[in-house]
Design a protein around this motif. Structure first.
Motif: not given
Length: 302
Positions: A126, A129, A221-222, A247, A249-250, A252
């Motif tokens: 997290v 990212d 989220i993704f 983003g 990978t995420l 969010i």
């Protein structure tokens, strides 16, 4: 000076030995070379079975160029410059801290290695990212960095290998800005981090693939193909002219910080950037572009 020369020599020899190990040893699950091949073939097969843009060729425009980029950037670039540069900069930074009575441990808030493995890996993922999301924003915001990032945005037809088409300077920027945050939380050994890297590679390949998926509720989220294609749209409205959907990978972060943008189905939107018809088409010229581009060209998009 001698210390740095020896460090550079060891970096080259060490990574060369590692690369040979990756190529010849098939008995460890965290083999990045063959892991990349397996993930790439799997996502390519998904493209072939479930194509979103059905008129797009299986061997799309620049398929082989992007395939070359994929292996060059993921392996050869490390051998040529990144490992030696990273180790040298790390040694210089550590020496600088020692001279003022500090160390990296001085910045460490906690050590992810002291957490349960699943939680430590989650924190590592997290934090990494989020830093990369911010770095990606910088690549779009500043002309100097955008000139390097144009290589990635020169993709005209999306496919899994477009994920790793980028200028060699990009990982230098990403790794530099990640250095302190990772020092703050501690770092995992290579075997454990392989889980995070394989997951990130898979999501990144899917984001660039010829697939019309958004993962339903998990789209918040993704990152996903239907969201990421708008990151590659050629022309954006003026109020989001510096880019959207940053983003990696995420997704969010984009929803939290209001940089999400999916105005409609982006299946057939034109990709690239204004003026990309003048952008170099071959690997060498694309790598040299930021050094020889005119100011008028560098400012043409942003």
């Amino acid at each position: 000076m001698e210390t740095y020369i020896e460090l550079i020599k060891k970096s080259y020899s060490g990574y060369w030995n590692y690369l040979k190990y990756e190529l010849l040893d098939l008995n460890h699950w965290d083999n990045y070379f063959y892991g990349l091949i397996v993930i790439s073939i799997a996502v390519w097969l998904l493209e072939i079975i479930f194509p979103w843009r059905k008129n797009q060729s299986i061997f799309r425009k620049d398929f082989w160029l992007d395939t070359f980029y994929m292996f060059f950037n993921f392996f050869l670039l490390n051998l040529i410059i990144l490992i030696a540069l990273s180790n040298t900069v790390a040694h210089f930074f550590n020496s600088l801290l020692q001279n003022i009575g500090l160390s990296l441990e001085s910045f460490q808030l906690f050590d992810v290695n002291n957490l349960p493995k699943w939680l430590g890996l989650l924190v590592f993922f997290v934090v990494s990212d989020f830093v990369q999301w911010n770095t990606h924003r910088l690549l779009h915001r500043f002309t100097f960095l955008w000139n390097f990032h144009k290589v990635h945005h020169s993709v005209k037809e999306m496919g899994f290998a477009a994920h790793l088409r980028y200028h060699w300077m990009e990982p230098v920027v990403y790794k530099s800005l990640l250095y302190i945050p990772i020092a703050i939380i501690g770092n995992y050994n290579a075997n454990d981090v392989a889980i995070v890297y394989f997951f990130a590679i898979t999501i990144g390949h899917l984001n660039h693939a010829n697939l019309g998926w958004d993962y339903g509720i998990f789209k918040y989220i993704f990152n996903n193909p239907k969201m990421h294609i708008w990151h590659h749209v050629k022309t954006l409205p003026n109020h989001v002219r510096f880019g959207v959907n940053y983003g990696l990978t995420l997704s969010i972060w984009d929803y939290l910080f209001k940089t999400n943008y999916i105005p409609h189905n982006g299946k057939d939107i034109e990709l690239g950037f204004p003026g990309d018809e003048y952008f170099p088409k071959d690997f060498i010229k694309q790598e040299l572009y930021p050094m020889f581009s005119k100011k008028s060209e560098s400012d043409s998009n942003r």
